[in-house]
Design a protein around this motif. Structure first.
Motif, PDB file in Angstrom:
ATOM      1  N   PHE A  37      -7.337   2.446   0.977  1.00  0.00           N
ATOM      2  CA  PHE A  37      -5.402   2.723   1.553  1.00  0.00           C
ATOM      3  C   PHE A  37      -5.469   1.371   1.889  1.00  0.00           C
ATOM      4  N   LEU A  38      -5.198   0.157   1.825  1.00  0.00           N
ATOM      5  CA  LEU A  38      -4.836  -1.040   2.144  1.00  0.00           C
ATOM      6  C   LEU A  38      -4.899  -1.654   0.674  1.00  0.00           C
ATOM      7  N   SER A  39      -4.917  -1.385  -0.188  1.00  0.00           N
ATOM      8  CA  SER A  39      -5.551  -2.003  -1.475  1.00  0.00           C
ATOM      9  C   SER A  39      -4.677  -0.635  -1.851  1.00  0.00           C
ATOM     10  N   ASN A  40      -4.226   0.488  -2.047  1.00  0.00           N
ATOM     11  CA  ASN A  40      -3.787   1.189  -3.149  1.00  0.00           C
ATOM     12  C   ASN A  40      -2.049   1.106  -2.287  1.00  0.00           C
ATOM     13  N   ILE A  41      -2.011   1.122  -1.263  1.00  0.00           N
ATOM     14  CA  ILE A  41      -0.687   0.776  -0.595  1.00  0.00           C
ATOM     15  C   ILE A  41      -0.186  -1.002  -0.790  1.00  0.00           C
ATOM     16  N   GLY A  42      -0.516  -1.449  -1.780  1.00  0.00           N
ATOM     17  CA  GLY A  42      -0.110  -3.250  -1.982  1.00  0.00           C
ATOM     18  C   GLY A  42      -0.883  -3.839  -1.055  1.00  0.00           C
ATOM     19  N   VAL A  43      -1.477  -4.017   0.042  1.00  0.00           N
ATOM     20  CA  VAL A  43      -1.671  -4.857   1.377  1.00  0.00           C
ATOM     21  C   VAL A  43      -2.316  -6.441   1.014  1.00  0.00           C
ATOM     22  N   ASP A  44      -2.210  -7.374   1.047  1.00  0.00           N
ATOM     23  CA  ASP A  44      -2.806  -8.665   0.521  1.00  0.00           C
ATOM     24  C   ASP A  44      -4.249  -8.748   0.581  1.00  0.00           C
ATOM     25  N   ASN A  45      -5.098  -8.920   0.561  1.00  0.00           N
ATOM     26  CA  ASN A  45      -6.381  -9.738   1.014  1.00  0.00           C
ATOM     27  C   ASN A  45      -7.095  -8.466   2.243  1.00  0.00           C
ATOM     28  N   PRO A  46      -6.900  -6.918   1.726  1.00  0.00           N
ATOM     29  CA  PRO A  46      -7.512  -6.325   2.510  1.00  0.00           C
ATOM     30  C   PRO A  46      -8.670  -6.470   3.359  1.00  0.00           C
ATOM     31  N   PHE A 103      -1.059   3.090  11.600  1.00  0.00           N
ATOM     32  CA  PHE A 103      -1.747   3.950   9.006  1.00  0.00           C
ATOM     33  C   PHE A 103      -0.882   4.864   8.691  1.00  0.00           C
ATOM     34  N   ALA A 104      -1.173   5.371   9.364  1.00  0.00           N
ATOM     35  CA  ALA A 104       0.599   6.907   9.049  1.00  0.00           C
ATOM     36  C   ALA A 104       2.136   6.616   8.866  1.00  0.00           C
ATOM     37  N   TYR A 105       2.663   5.897   9.913  1.00  0.00           N
ATOM     38  CA  TYR A 105       3.367   4.990   9.749  1.00  0.00           C
ATOM     39  C   TYR A 105       4.095   4.038   8.687  1.00  0.00           C
ATOM     40  N   GLY A 106       2.866   2.968   9.153  1.00  0.00           N
ATOM     41  CA  GLY A 106       3.015   1.659   8.454  1.00  0.00           C
ATOM     42  C   GLY A 106       2.799   1.468   6.973  1.00  0.00           C
ATOM     43  N   ASN A 107       3.230   0.027   6.599  1.00  0.00           N
ATOM     44  CA  ASN A 107       4.253   0.140   5.375  1.00  0.00           C
ATOM     45  C   ASN A 107       2.660  -1.093   5.303  1.00  0.00           C
ATOM     46  N   ALA A 108       3.372  -1.668   3.512  1.00  0.00           N
ATOM     47  CA  ALA A 108       2.976  -3.073   3.441  1.00  0.00           C
ATOM     48  C   ALA A 108       4.216  -4.302   3.428  1.00  0.00           C
ATOM     49  N   SER A 109       4.885  -3.564   3.550  1.00  0.00           N
ATOM     50  CA  SER A 109       6.130  -5.041   3.866  1.00  0.00           C
ATOM     51  C   SER A 109       6.636  -4.553   5.349  1.00  0.00           C
ATOM     52  N   ASP A 110       7.642  -4.449   5.982  1.00  0.00           N
ATOM     53  CA  ASP A 110       8.110  -4.378   6.685  1.00  0.00           C
ATOM     54  C   ASP A 110       8.099  -3.581   8.340  1.00  0.00           C
ATOM     55  N   SER A 122       4.240  -3.799   8.122  1.00  0.00           N
ATOM     56  CA  SER A 122       3.161  -4.427   8.176  1.00  0.00           C
ATOM     57  C   SER A 122       1.624  -4.221   9.370  1.00  0.00           C
ATOM     58  N   PHE A 123       3.187  -4.946  10.820  1.00  0.00           N
ATOM     59  CA  PHE A 123       2.585  -4.921  12.383  1.00  0.00           C
ATOM     60  C   PHE A 123       1.531  -4.365  12.372  1.00  0.00           C
ATOM     61  N   MET A 124       2.434  -2.806  12.483  1.00  0.00           N
ATOM     62  CA  MET A 124       1.231  -1.702  12.610  1.00  0.00           C
ATOM     63  C   MET A 124       0.032  -1.412  11.890  1.00  0.00           C
ATOM     64  N   LEU A 125      -0.296  -2.239  10.310  1.00  0.00           N
ATOM     65  CA  LEU A 125      -1.592  -1.468   9.797  1.00  0.00           C
ATOM     66  C   LEU A 125      -2.512  -2.943  10.820  1.00  0.00           C
ATOM     67  N   ILE A 126      -1.821  -3.401  10.984  1.00  0.00           N
ATOM     68  CA  ILE A 126      -2.499  -4.430  11.611  1.00  0.00           C
ATOM     69  C   ILE A 126      -2.702  -5.103  12.785  1.00  0.00           C
ATOM     70  N   ILE A 127      -2.153  -4.354  14.027  1.00  0.00           N
ATOM     71  CA  ILE A 127      -2.289  -3.671  14.900  1.00  0.00           C
ATOM     72  C   ILE A 127      -3.780  -3.084  15.147  1.00  0.00           C
ATOM     73  N   GLY A 128      -3.398  -1.908  14.301  1.00  0.00           N
ATOM     74  CA  GLY A 128      -4.191  -0.365  14.097  1.00  0.00           C
ATOM     75  C   GLY A 128      -5.705  -1.072  13.850  1.00  0.00           C
ATOM     76  N   ILE A 129      -5.471  -2.059  12.934  1.00  0.00           N
ATOM     77  CA  ILE A 129      -7.060  -2.881  12.651  1.00  0.00           C
ATOM     78  C   ILE A 129      -7.969  -3.641  13.652  1.00  0.00           C
ATOM     79  N   TRP A 156      -0.604   9.350   2.020  1.00  0.00           N
ATOM     80  CA  TRP A 156      -1.738   8.790   2.859  1.00  0.00           C
ATOM     81  C   TRP A 156      -0.982   9.558   5.072  1.00  0.00           C
ATOM     82  N   LYS A 157      -0.110   9.548   4.720  1.00  0.00           N
ATOM     83  CA  LYS A 157       0.520   9.562   6.280  1.00  0.00           C
ATOM     84  C   LYS A 157      -0.353  10.622   6.227  1.00  0.00           C
TER      85      LYS A 157
END
Length: 409
Positions: A241-250, A295-302, A304-311, A376-377
């Motif tokens: 998921f992280l790789s597919n949506i373009g997150v750097d260094n997943p 994860f469902a509502y976050g993205n790799a740009s604006d 991205s903090f939602m993904l980091i919190i999820g991790i 992914w959503k």
């Protein structure tokens, strides 16, 4: 414990989890991009972990604990594992890859118990000493992820496209070879001498089924199986998921989850003693639902903090549910069924629960695969919903008011 043995045991733990973290985190990405595996095929590969967990007690209970030194069995299993890793590195399609990964996981899962056995055998006070040894395993997992992302860049867009992801198996294989050789220099851990015939029911922890007569323990037991369904989504889909949506260094960023695991493991006894078992485990369940919503509502740009919190919520998800569950099981089992009860919970979660979870995750992933990628959503909303339902069921049905004592608190 003398300094020499402390260094040896810490190095053993570091290598054990460095090996696992070297390939398992990025496995989903490798399967999809290098072997063109479908969701159901990926589920079958990930399920080898569950089969390994189911078969592991037989290897430990019927062989290692009775006939051979634990450190020698550990060495042999990792040497064979290094060969299997090399075969996985060379595999070019899923049909060739699967037999090797299945064989590997059947051999690797018992080593998780063996490294603990070797460690405990050298300790006078395991409650105080074990955590300082075991933490090196988490450090090993983190180092593997950081190497993949920030040193070798195997999980970068160019790295994935160039097929470099398969190098993770070579790195794991080298680690396995080193630990295999090093194991023979570990402190001797002689087998348990017993003239009595071992019962299969004892090995699998089935003697602890008597505990299911307790309504609250039965509710906890079923909830443990159900919560493993959303857990499987994380193992199988987080890195792709992280790789597919373009997150750097997943892969490197996913090590934040292991860092938080260390932090919340330290906070768990305080939280547990202040709020009790039910509230602690409910927080763990709620964290699963929250992280998947992020994860469902976050993205790799604006966002991205939602993904980091999820991790970062991994520490709450894992420690507050699984570790507190182990403490609860220990308190309910009593002296007679302590080991059997822990074996039963392990069989239920990493065995039955994860098998179901990987099958569901694979099916959902295939269902929401699109021409240009994945929805992914929806893939994350569904496990978030499952975790929320388990949370509600446990909150309503579980009503054990007996105080659970946390040892050392």
């Amino acid at each position: 414990m003398n300094l020499s043995n402390r260094i040896k045991l810490s190095s053993m733990m570091f290598l054990e989890f460095f090996i696992w973290g070297s390939w398992f985190v990025t496995l989903g990405t490798f399967l999809g991009n290098n072997l063109n595996a479908s969701g159901s095929q990926s589920a079958a590969v990930f399920s080898t972990q569950s089969w390994g967990a189911i078969i592991a007690p037989f290897i430990i209970g019927m062989i290692a604990d009775r006939f051979f030194n634990a450190e020698k069995i550990l060495g042999i299993l990792h040497l064979v594992g290094a060969v299997l890793m090399y075969q996985m590195y060379n595999a070019t399609d899923i049909s060739a890859f699967y037999p090797y990964v299945l064989s590997y996981m059947i051999l690797f899962m018992p080593t998780l118990a063996l490294v603990n056995s070797v460690s405990f055998n050298q300790m006078k006070d395991p409650e105080k000493e074990f955590s300082t040894i075991r933490v090196w395993g988490t450090i090993g997992w983190i180092v593997a992820g950081l190497l993949i992302s920030f040193v070798f860049h195997w999980d970068s867009a160019d790295g994935i496209k160039s097929g470099f992801m398969k190098n993770t198996f070579m790195m794991a294989g080298v680690g396995s070879l080193i630990l295999g050789i090093f194991s023979f220099a570990l402190p001797a851990t002689a087998p348990k001498v017993s003239k009595e015939k071992v019962k299969v029911s004892e090995i699998l922890g089935l003697d602890a089924l008597k505990l299911l007569k307790d309504k609250n323990f039965a509710i906890f037991f079923v909830s443990s199986i159900l919560i493993c369904i959303p857990l499987a989504f994380y193992y199988q889909n987080a890195n792709p998921f992280l790789s597919n949506i373009g997150v750097d260094n997943p892969t490197g960023k996913m090590t934040i989850g292991q860092m938080s695991e260390v932090l919340f493991l330290l906070l768990l006894p305080v939280f547990f003693s202040r709020f009790g078992f039910k509230k602690t485990i409910l927080v763990g369940m709620l964290a699963w639902a929250l992280r998947y919503a992020l994860f469902a509502y976050g993205n790799a740009s604006d966002l991205s903090f939602m993904l980091i919190i999820g991790i970062a919520l991994h520490g709450v998800c894992y420690d507050f549910f699984f570790v507190s569950g182990q403490i609860y099981t220990n308190s309910k089992a009593g002296v007679q069924y302590k080991s059997a009860a822990q074996g039963l919970i392990t069989l239920a979660t990493y065995g039955i629960g994860m098998l179901i979870g990987f099958e569901v995750a694979g099916s959902i992933t295939d269902t929401y695969k699109m021409a240009d990628g994945f929805d992914w959503k929806m893939i994350w909303v569904i496990p978030a919903g499952i975790a929320a339902v388990v949370f509600l069921l446990f909150a309503v049905l579980f009503n054990d008011k007996e105080k659970v004592k946390v040892e050392g608190v």
